[in-house]
Design a protein around this motif. Structure first.
Motif, PDB file in Angstrom:
ATOM      1  N   LEU A   1      -2.517  -1.758   8.259  1.00 35.32           N
ATOM      2  CA  LEU A   1      -2.641  -0.736   7.445  1.00 35.32           C
ATOM      3  C   LEU A   1      -1.458  -0.567   6.520  1.00 35.32           C
ATOM      4  CD1 LEU A   1      -4.057   1.752   6.095  1.00 35.32           C
ATOM      5  CD2 LEU A   1      -3.080   3.182   8.033  1.00 35.32           C
ATOM      6  N   SER A   2       0.042  -0.599   7.381  1.00 34.13           N
ATOM      7  CA  SER A   2       1.243  -0.604   6.535  1.00 34.13           C
ATOM      8  C   SER A   2       1.141  -1.959   5.611  1.00 34.13           C
ATOM      9  CB  SER A   2       2.331  -0.688   7.395  1.00 34.13           C
ATOM     10  OG  SER A   2       2.326   0.273   8.424  1.00 34.13           O
ATOM     11  N   ALA A   3       0.723  -2.968   5.739  1.00 30.09           N
ATOM     12  CA  ALA A   3       0.758  -3.970   5.170  1.00 30.09           C
ATOM     13  C   ALA A   3      -0.212  -3.744   3.684  1.00 30.09           C
ATOM     14  CB  ALA A   3       0.304  -5.430   5.644  1.00 30.09           C
ATOM     15  N   VAL A   4      -1.157  -3.109   4.061  1.00 29.78           N
ATOM     16  CA  VAL A   4      -2.194  -2.659   2.925  1.00 29.78           C
ATOM     17  C   VAL A   4      -1.526  -2.044   1.840  1.00 29.78           C
ATOM     18  CG1 VAL A   4      -4.415  -1.639   2.351  1.00 29.78           C
ATOM     19  CG2 VAL A   4      -4.262  -3.373   4.074  1.00 29.78           C
ATOM     20  N   LEU A   5      -0.860  -0.913   2.526  1.00 26.16           N
ATOM     21  CA  LEU A   5      -0.417   0.125   1.761  1.00 26.16           C
ATOM     22  C   LEU A   5       0.942  -0.033   1.221  1.00 26.16           C
ATOM     23  CD1 LEU A   5      -0.884   3.354   4.130  1.00 26.16           C
ATOM     24  CD2 LEU A   5      -2.224   2.754   1.970  1.00 26.16           C
ATOM     25  N   PHE A   6       1.465  -1.211   1.506  1.00 24.34           N
ATOM     26  CA  PHE A   6       2.665  -1.762   0.544  1.00 24.34           C
ATOM     27  C   PHE A   6       1.959  -2.790  -0.536  1.00 24.34           C
ATOM     28  CE2 PHE A   6       5.829  -1.150   3.780  1.00 24.34           C
ATOM     29  CZ  PHE A   6       6.845  -0.691   2.876  1.00 24.34           C
ATOM     30  N   HIS A   7       0.932  -3.404  -0.230  1.00 26.43           N
ATOM     31  CA  HIS A   7       0.060  -4.017  -1.229  1.00 26.43           C
ATOM     32  C   HIS A   7      -1.522  -4.248  -0.951  1.00 26.43           C
ATOM     33  CE1 HIS A   7      -0.443  -6.824  -4.721  1.00 26.43           C
ATOM     34  NE2 HIS A   7       0.763  -6.606  -4.994  1.00 26.43           N
ATOM     35  N   TYR A   8      -2.067  -3.899  -1.677  1.00 26.89           N
ATOM     36  CA  TYR A   8      -3.565  -3.714  -1.459  1.00 26.89           C
ATOM     37  C   TYR A   8      -4.073  -5.097  -1.254  1.00 26.89           C
ATOM     38  CZ  TYR A   8      -3.127   1.102  -2.907  1.00 26.89           C
ATOM     39  OH  TYR A   8      -2.722   2.457  -3.021  1.00 26.89           O
ATOM     40  N   SER A   9      -3.516  -6.274  -1.986  1.00 28.82           N
ATOM     41  CA  SER A   9      -4.305  -7.473  -1.742  1.00 28.82           C
ATOM     42  C   SER A   9      -3.944  -8.136  -0.382  1.00 28.82           C
ATOM     43  CB  SER A   9      -3.279  -8.355  -2.486  1.00 28.82           C
ATOM     44  OG  SER A   9      -1.796  -8.464  -2.117  1.00 28.82           O
TER      45      SER A   9
END
Length: 334
Positions: free
Chosen positions: A160-168
């Motif tokens: 989730l943290s990865a997604v919230l840094f970049h949605y891709s």
């Protein structure tokens, strides 16, 4: 950076070396080069700097992933400068990769060599937000795909943290399903790869026309013959591994999904940025391959040499294009 690459090459003679001191030193070297680079090293860095200045002076918030904004806002709150954003970003990029390499690579320094040679390290100078997503999602899926095989709370929060840094980073979800599908139809891998190559090369015009209708932006396709040649090299690497590997594990099928995704996006501008998420696992596959090949020891060394040469030529090629505007390199005034 090139000097460090040469040092890594010389260190390959030690093969299974797991010196924590050398590993930490290598982290510090890569961190210093990345974190203290000049603001013109990396295509997007000047824009990130401008956005930081706007956040600091006006408080305006752009349409940007929330965790990237909160990172900037936190640095501003503590009286920091944009350089400190780059420093924190460098830790967020390198630390997850180093943890995965140390835990899962049989040859950690060889993995670091591939991290540099396959241009992932230099690419992170450019697409900073996205590479934070790449590193965090790599760590999350290392825990899920290669370790526990269970989606626990910690793994979910990391992703989730990865997604919230970049949605891709969400590209990992269909890629995971694709990897499982390829395992189920493993006898047809070559067919899937060649079909994806043809689709990406010759049907990209249709995809682009559809994208123009959806986004309203004019998008030009990348050169067909140059990109087909590049894709063909990757297919040859795939065939070499596919026909010689002994145990086709999760790492192998992630690599297969990377090859297919690369083929499909071969002519799509910025398509490579989506491929980064699964492609980075090559640094583990290539380094662990020697002990998973159904061939003699001498032939294994030849395969390793081929992969090393492939990585070196890959880096030379992208540096010659100055891909991501990483040269001329210089340090920011400290």
């Amino acid at each position: 950076m090139l000097i460090y690459l040469i040092l890594l090459l010389s260190h390959l003679a030690f093969h299974r070396s797991r010196s924590k001191i050398l590993f930490i030193i290598s982290f510090l070297v890569l961190f210093f080069v990345m974190g203290f680079r000049g603001l013109e090293v990396g295509t997007d860095v000047l824009q990130y700097n401008n956005d930081f200045d706007i956040y600091a002076t006006s408080g305006l918030v752009f349409s940007v992933e929330p965790f990237w904004y909160y990172l900037n806002a936190s640095v501003i709150y503590f009286g920091g400068e944009f350089r400190h954003v780059l420093i924190v970003s460098s830790v967020l990029i390198l630390l997850p990769i180093y943890v995965v390499v140390w835990k899962k690579s049989e040859y950690p320094f060889l993995s670091l060599f591939f991290f540099i040679g396959l241009y992932y390290y230099c690419n992170s100078f450019n697409a900073v937000r996205q590479f934070i997503g790449v590193s965090l999602s790599m760590y999350a899926f290392y825990r899920y795909v290669m370790d526990s095989q269970k989606l626990n709370l910690k793994t979910g929060l990391i992703f989730l943290s990865a997604v919230l840094f970049h949605y891709s980073s969400l590209i990992w979800i269909p890629c995971l399903f694709l990897a499982r599908l390829l395992r189920k139809f493993s006898t047809s891998l070559q067919l899937f790869v060649f079909v994806s190559y043809l689709l990406g090369s010759f049907l990209a015009d249709f995809v682009i026309r559809l994208a123009v209708v959806v986004t309203g932006y004019e998008i030009e396709l990348l050169n067909i013959w140059g990109n087909m040649a590049t894709g063909l090299v990757l297919i040859l690497i795939f065939l070499l591994i596919n026909y010689s590997i002994k145990v086709k594990d999760n790492l192998f099928y992630i690599f297969c999904s990377f090859v297919i995704l690369s083929n499909l996006l071969i002519r799509i501008p910025y398509g490579y940025r989506l491929v980064l998420f699964v492609g980075v696992f090559q640094i583990l596959l290539f380094s662990n391959l020697s002990n998973n090949l159904n061939m003699s020891v001498s032939d294994r060394k030849i395969v390793r040499l081929i992969l090393i040469i492939y990585a070196i030529l890959n880096m030379i090629y992208y540096l010659s294009l100055n891909f991501g505007d990483v040269v001329p390199y210089y340090f920011e005034n400290l």
